[in-house]
Design an enzyme around this catalytic site. Structure first.
Site, PDB file in Angstrom:
ATOM      1  N   ASP A  59       0.861  -1.190   0.000  1.00  0.00           N
ATOM      2  CA  ASP A  59       0.000   0.000   0.000  1.00  0.00           C
ATOM      3  C   ASP A  59       0.892   1.232   0.000  1.00  0.00           C
ATOM      4  O   ASP A  59       2.102   1.134   0.215  1.00  0.00           O
ATOM      5  CB  ASP A  59      -1.003  -0.005   1.166  1.00  0.00           C
ATOM      6  CG  ASP A  59      -0.367   0.251   2.517  1.00  0.00           C
ATOM      7  OD1 ASP A  59       0.827  -0.063   2.694  1.00  0.00           O
ATOM      8  OD2 ASP A  59      -1.059   0.765   3.410  1.00  0.00           O
ATOM      9  N   TYR A  61       2.970   4.733   0.723  1.00  0.00           N
ATOM     10  CA  TYR A  61       3.603   5.328   1.903  1.00  0.00           C
ATOM     11  C   TYR A  61       2.576   6.200   2.615  1.00  0.00           C
ATOM     12  O   TYR A  61       1.791   6.902   1.978  1.00  0.00           O
ATOM     13  CB  TYR A  61       4.792   6.185   1.494  1.00  0.00           C
ATOM     14  CG  TYR A  61       5.936   5.422   0.862  1.00  0.00           C
ATOM     15  CD1 TYR A  61       6.515   4.324   1.500  1.00  0.00           C
ATOM     16  CD2 TYR A  61       6.459   5.804  -0.373  1.00  0.00           C
ATOM     17  CE1 TYR A  61       7.572   3.637   0.920  1.00  0.00           C
ATOM     18  CE2 TYR A  61       7.518   5.127  -0.954  1.00  0.00           C
ATOM     19  CZ  TYR A  61       8.075   4.038  -0.303  1.00  0.00           C
ATOM     20  OH  TYR A  61       9.121   3.362  -0.875  1.00  0.00           O
ATOM     21  N   PHE A  72       6.665   2.104  -4.236  1.00  0.00           N
ATOM     22  CA  PHE A  72       8.031   2.299  -3.740  1.00  0.00           C
ATOM     23  C   PHE A  72       8.611   3.676  -4.048  1.00  0.00           C
ATOM     24  O   PHE A  72       9.704   4.009  -3.581  1.00  0.00           O
ATOM     25  CB  PHE A  72       8.993   1.208  -4.255  1.00  0.00           C
ATOM     26  CG  PHE A  72       8.668  -0.161  -3.760  1.00  0.00           C
ATOM     27  CD1 PHE A  72       8.966  -0.536  -2.460  1.00  0.00           C
ATOM     28  CD2 PHE A  72       8.049  -1.089  -4.585  1.00  0.00           C
ATOM     29  CE1 PHE A  72       8.653  -1.806  -1.986  1.00  0.00           C
ATOM     30  CE2 PHE A  72       7.741  -2.366  -4.120  1.00  0.00           C
ATOM     31  CZ  PHE A  72       8.042  -2.726  -2.823  1.00  0.00           C
ATOM     32  N   HIS A 180      11.133  -9.406   0.644  1.00  0.00           N
ATOM     33  CA  HIS A 180      10.849  -7.974   0.532  1.00  0.00           C
ATOM     34  C   HIS A 180      12.095  -7.157   0.879  1.00  0.00           C
ATOM     35  O   HIS A 180      12.906  -7.574   1.709  1.00  0.00           O
ATOM     36  CB  HIS A 180       9.698  -7.618   1.480  1.00  0.00           C
ATOM     37  CG  HIS A 180       9.077  -6.295   1.210  1.00  0.00           C
ATOM     38  ND1 HIS A 180       9.591  -5.117   1.724  1.00  0.00           N
ATOM     39  CD2 HIS A 180       7.993  -5.946   0.480  1.00  0.00           C
ATOM     40  CE1 HIS A 180       8.847  -4.112   1.326  1.00  0.00           C
ATOM     41  NE2 HIS A 180       7.870  -4.582   0.565  1.00  0.00           N
TER      42      HIS A 180
END
Length: 216
Positions: A59, A61, A72, A180
């Protein structure tokens, strides 16, 4: 136009109508990120026909002046921890200079769809818009990309992104997966995974122009 057609198609479905209603209520009473005009940025910058690679985030920031519709990516300001680790791997993988911007629009304009699974979030409340309908929409996006005749690289970091693997069954495509890039997991296999060079190697083998990953 393809993305607009898909969005219009999904808008006819009850889940998306409920999502729209939810967002109207949220926008009226809370600070929701990214701003309305930026929520579909990834589709504006990366047309369907141009998609060469997909990077799937979770989701947006949740801090102010960061999220702008690309997974990102930060519009301005300091780099979040996961992005710092992505950049560390980028530099180590390709031997290029450390990026001087957190804005990944350059990648998006070259065919890298930077897709979050959930496209909105309440400020300072991570995952606050989970299970409100966005997941159904982004699954349809992934299914449509899977139908592409041109080979696509799916870059799947972490278990959340890898949940899409069952829907990526077109043998022309290439799945790159690792843990991740967050500080909690990056040292367990993200560092050294070389996703950027592997993506370009695959594109070149399929006579597709590679991505210029530099951000200087």
């Amino acid at each position: 136009m393809f993305w607009n057609d898909l969005i219009h198609e999904e808008l006819q479905k009850p889940y998306f109508q409920q999502l729209v209603l939810f967002l109207k209520q949220e926008d009226a009473t809370k600070q929701i990120l990214p701003l309305k005009d930026n929520r579909m940025t990834c589709f504006k910058l990366t047309p369907y026909d141009d998609v060469k690679a997909v990077i799937i985030g979770q989701d947006p920031y949740h801090n102010i002046n960061q999220a702008h519709g690309l997974a990102f990516s930060v519009e301005q300001g300091s780099y979040p921890p996961s992005l710092k680790n992505i950049y560390k791997e980028l530099v180590d993988d390709l031997g290029i200079s450390y990026p001087n911007t957190g804005n990944l629009s350059k990648w998006a304009k070259q065919g890298v769809l930077l897709l979050n699974t959930v496209l909105t979030v309440e400020a300072h409340q991570p995952m606050s818009h989970q299970n409100r309908g966005w997941e159904s929409f982004t699954l349809e996006v992934v299914k449509k990309i899977n139908e592409k005749d041109q080979p696509v690289v799916f870059i799947l970091w972490g278990s959340h992104a890898q949940k899409f693997i069952p829907y990526i069954n077109n043998r022309k495509h290439y799945i790159l997966k690792s843990v991740h890039p967050s500080p909690l997991s990056a040292h367990r296999g993200f560092f050294g995974s070389k996703p950027f060079s592997k993506t370009n190697d695959f594109l070149i083998r399929n006579n597709i122009k590679p991505i210029d990953w530099t951000l200087t």
